[in-house]
Structure formats: C-alpha cells, structure tokens
Design a protein around this motif. Structure first.
Motif, PDB file in Angstrom:
ATOM      1  N   MET A   1       0.830  -1.214   0.000  1.00  0.00           N
ATOM      2  CA  MET A   1       0.000   0.000   0.000  1.00  0.00           C
ATOM      3  C   MET A   1       0.861   1.259   0.000  1.00  0.00           C
ATOM      4  SD  MET A   1      -3.016  -1.174   2.677  1.00  0.00           S
ATOM      5  CE  MET A   1      -3.763   0.443   2.709  1.00  0.00           C
ATOM      6  N   SER A   2       1.950   1.248   0.759  1.00  0.00           N
ATOM      7  CA  SER A   2       2.877   2.387   0.790  1.00  0.00           C
ATOM      8  C   SER A   2       3.491   2.614  -0.588  1.00  0.00           C
ATOM      9  CB  SER A   2       3.968   2.166   1.828  1.00  0.00           C
ATOM     10  OG  SER A   2       3.431   2.117   3.135  1.00  0.00           O
ATOM     11  N   LEU A   3       3.867   1.515  -1.251  1.00  0.00           N
ATOM     12  CA  LEU A   3       4.460   1.626  -2.588  1.00  0.00           C
ATOM     13  C   LEU A   3       3.439   2.192  -3.579  1.00  0.00           C
ATOM     14  CD1 LEU A   3       6.768   1.131  -4.566  1.00  0.00           C
ATOM     15  CD2 LEU A   3       5.944  -1.217  -4.836  1.00  0.00           C
ATOM     16  N   GLN A   4       2.211   1.710  -3.480  1.00  0.00           N
ATOM     17  CA  GLN A   4       1.165   2.185  -4.382  1.00  0.00           C
ATOM     18  C   GLN A   4       0.927   3.684  -4.202  1.00  0.00           C
ATOM     19  OE1 GLN A   4      -2.523   0.073  -3.882  1.00  0.00           O
ATOM     20  NE2 GLN A   4      -3.493   1.030  -5.656  1.00  0.00           N
ATOM     21  N   GLU A   5       0.915   4.145  -2.959  1.00  0.00           N
ATOM     22  CA  GLU A   5       0.713   5.563  -2.675  1.00  0.00           C
ATOM     23  C   GLU A   5       1.862   6.408  -3.223  1.00  0.00           C
ATOM     24  OE1 GLU A   5      -1.104   9.017  -1.170  1.00  0.00           O
ATOM     25  OE2 GLU A   5      -1.864   7.003  -1.557  1.00  0.00           O
ATOM     26  N   MET A   6       3.087   5.937  -3.064  1.00  0.00           N
ATOM     27  CA  MET A   6       4.250   6.667  -3.576  1.00  0.00           C
ATOM     28  C   MET A   6       4.217   6.757  -5.099  1.00  0.00           C
ATOM     29  SD  MET A   6       7.410   5.283  -1.241  1.00  0.00           S
ATOM     30  CE  MET A   6       7.496   5.559   0.514  1.00  0.00           C
ATOM     31  N   LYS A   7       3.873   5.645  -5.745  1.00  0.00           N
ATOM     32  CA  LYS A   7       3.807   5.641  -7.206  1.00  0.00           C
ATOM     33  C   LYS A   7       2.705   6.577  -7.703  1.00  0.00           C
ATOM     34  CE  LYS A   7       5.763   1.126  -8.387  1.00  0.00           C
ATOM     35  NZ  LYS A   7       5.500  -0.198  -9.017  1.00  0.00           N
ATOM     36  N   ALA A   8       1.592   6.637  -6.962  1.00  0.00           N
ATOM     37  CA  ALA A   8       0.500   7.529  -7.358  1.00  0.00           C
ATOM     38  C   ALA A   8       0.952   8.985  -7.295  1.00  0.00           C
ATOM     39  CB  ALA A   8      -0.708   7.306  -6.461  1.00  0.00           C
ATOM     40  N   LYS A   9       1.665   9.362  -6.236  1.00  0.00           N
ATOM     41  CA  LYS A   9       2.175  10.725  -6.115  1.00  0.00           C
ATOM     42  C   LYS A   9       3.166  11.039  -7.226  1.00  0.00           C
ATOM     43  CE  LYS A   9       1.583  11.390  -1.133  1.00  0.00           C
ATOM     44  NZ  LYS A   9       2.264  11.640   0.162  1.00  0.00           N
ATOM     45  N   LEU A  10       4.009  10.045  -7.543  1.00  0.00           N
ATOM     46  CA  LEU A  10       4.968  10.233  -8.625  1.00  0.00           C
ATOM     47  C   LEU A  10       4.244  10.417  -9.960  1.00  0.00           C
ATOM     48  CD1 LEU A  10       8.059  10.318  -8.899  1.00  0.00           C
ATOM     49  CD2 LEU A  10       7.988   7.898  -9.524  1.00  0.00           C
ATOM     50  N   GLY A  11       3.190   9.631 -10.174  1.00  0.00           N
ATOM     51  CA  GLY A  11       2.416   9.752 -11.412  1.00  0.00           C
ATOM     52  C   GLY A  11       1.704  11.089 -11.519  1.00  0.00           C
ATOM     53  N   GLN A  12       1.207  11.605 -10.382  1.00  0.00           N
ATOM     54  CA  GLN A  12       0.519  12.892 -10.385  1.00  0.00           C
ATOM     55  C   GLN A  12       1.459  14.051 -10.689  1.00  0.00           C
ATOM     56  OE1 GLN A  12      -1.215  12.971  -6.496  1.00  0.00           O
ATOM     57  NE2 GLN A  12      -2.726  11.377  -6.954  1.00  0.00           N
ATOM     58  N   SER A  13       2.749  13.840 -10.528  1.00  0.00           N
ATOM     59  CA  SER A  13       3.727  14.903 -10.755  1.00  0.00           C
ATOM     60  C   SER A  13       4.243  14.911 -12.187  1.00  0.00           C
ATOM     61  CB  SER A  13       4.912  14.733  -9.792  1.00  0.00           C
ATOM     62  OG  SER A  13       5.692  13.596 -10.163  1.00  0.00           O
TER      63      SER A  13
END
Length: 276
Positions: free
Chosen positions: A85-97
């Motif tokens: 879940m932590s990895l998924q959240e980090m990847k989502a933030k990276l994708g939003q940027s």
C-alpha cells in the motif's frame, strides 16, 4: 485546427516545475513525458519501497513454507500488504507529478515556464493535437453574426483554389450555457465545421474560404450597396429617367457586404445611379 486536442494540466496537485522537455511543433508518441514537477527524493523512496515489498514477500513465503502458525503467518501477510500500500501511494504521487502524452500527435501549445516556477493545479501546461483529425473553426467579431447558424447547415469551402463541401458541426445556438465564463465567451463567437473528402495535405493552421447560406431569395432585384442612400431613417435610390434624376423610396431585404436586395420600390430594368 485539430478535432482531437488535449490540454494537459496537473489536476491533483501544484508545485514547482522541474522540466518541460518538449517544444511547440514537436512530434510526440502516446506515453512520452511532456512535463514534470519537483518531487524531491521521491524516486529514491519508491526504489527503497520496492525493496521493502520484496523483503516482505520473501519473509511471508518463508513463514508459509516453514509451516508457521496462523497468527504469525497473518502478521507476515499484514506486513506485506502494508508495504504494498505504501508503494502504491508513492507511485500515485509520482504519477501525479508527471504529464504524459495521451495520444500521438503534435505539441501545439507549451506554457512559458522555467524550471522552479510555481505551477497551479489545473493550469494548462502542454497541448497535444492529433494532426490526422482536422476540422475548420471560424471566430466571428460579434456573436450576433452567428445567431442564424445551426449545426448541420451545409458549408461551401474553397481550399487551395479547389471547391469542397462540409457542414456545421457546432454553433453557439446549439450549446448549453457554460459555467466557465471565458469558455462561454469563446463558444459564443465560434463555429466548428467539417470538410468532406479533405485532401491528404491538409495541415493544422491552414486556412480556407467558407460560405454558409443563411437565407436565399430567388428572382430577387439586387443593387450594389453603393446605390443605397439614407436620410432621416429613409432609404432610397436615385434612378435615371431620360436626362432627369428621380428619388425612389425602397424597402430593403437581404443584405451582404457588397449587395442589397430590393423588396419594394424598384423594377427590373430601371437604371440606378450609384452613390459615388
């Protein structure tokens, strides 16, 4: 203009611009990076978290293969899910940027920004247009000029000296009210048209002459606009009768920039004196 254009923005977050690695006119493919925001060491944190997920996977597998008790196995499973879940959240933030090209096409707009500039959420940064799907657009000086225009009306076009047909795809009278005032203002003076059997060399930015027939009169008496005289709300023309000039009151019908229909007051064959 392109019938398929995507104006891209950072919808979920603002921040400081890291880079815009594209320029206007550049060809891009779907998935190409168009712009990105500063994210600090988020890339590094994602890689570390990927290792944490891999480690949790190995510990879970080891416990399962060793026949661990139900509680211990569940604890390992919870650890693995938490890391995922932590990895998924980090990847989502990276994708939003980051902004990626949604379609292959041409970059037709790039906001003038430098690295480090602040970018707001929903601020248009880059526009990508599909050059293979084009349509014509016309912007009038006054919205009143487009009041009679409706979607579906036929359009006569002249492009590079050749005649083509098309139709109105969208007109102000066919649109619902827009909540965005600037968008509503633009829609109020713009029509979009198709071009039937368009040649293969049509490009975004090309121009064509267009004619949309709003009204039509058969067997009409027409005079040049320079023949019309006005005084105190009265419209009249001068006609020649032998050596004499005679003023004749008229009723005007359809009007173009160069010609006027005379509904009443003149008969075919009369000699009209132009207003020089």
């Amino acid at each position: 203009m392109s019938a398929q254009s995507e104006a891209l923005s950072f919808k979920d977050m603002g921040g400081r611009l890291k880079s815009i690695p594209v320029t206007v006119g550049q060809e891009v493919k779907a998935g190409d990076l168009l712009a990105e925001l500063e994210t600090g060491d988020l890339d590094f944190q994602v890689r570390l978290q990927q290792l944490n997920v891999e480690r949790a996977q190995l510990l879970y597998k080891q416990a399962r293969d060793a026949g661990a008790g139900a509680v211990d196995l569940r604890l390992k499973e919870i650890d693995l899910e938490r890391e995922r879940m932590s990895l998924q959240e980090m990847k989502a933030k990276l994708g939003q940027s980051r902004l990626y090209a949604p379609v292959s096409g041409t970059v037709t707009f790039v906001e003038k920004l430098n690295a480090g500039d602040n970018v707001n959420a929903y601020q248009a940064i880059v526009t990508v247009s599909d050059p293979s799907k084009v349509q014509l657009t016309y912007v009038a000086a006054d919205s009143k000029d487009l009041n009679p225009v409706k979607a579906g009306m036929p359009v006569s076009l002249k492009y590079k000296g050749k005649d083509y047909k098309g139709k109105v795809l969208q007109a102000p009278s066919d649109l619902p009210g827009a909540a965005d005032s600037s968008k509503a203002e633009k829609n109020g003076v713009t029509i979009f048209m198709s071009m039937d059997n368009a040649p293969g060399d049509v490009k975004v930015g090309d121009s064509a002459e267009l004619t949309i027939e709003l009204q039509k009169r058969d067997n009409a008496i027409i005079v040049p606009r320079s023949a019309i005289r006005s005084y105190m709300g009265r419209s009249y023309v001068q006609i020649a009768e032998g050596e004499r000039r005679k003023e004749v009151d008229i009723e005007i019908g359809l009007t173009t920039p160069t010609e006027v229909e005379i509904v009443k007051g003149l008969e075919e064959g009369q000699k009209v004196i132009l207003n020089n």
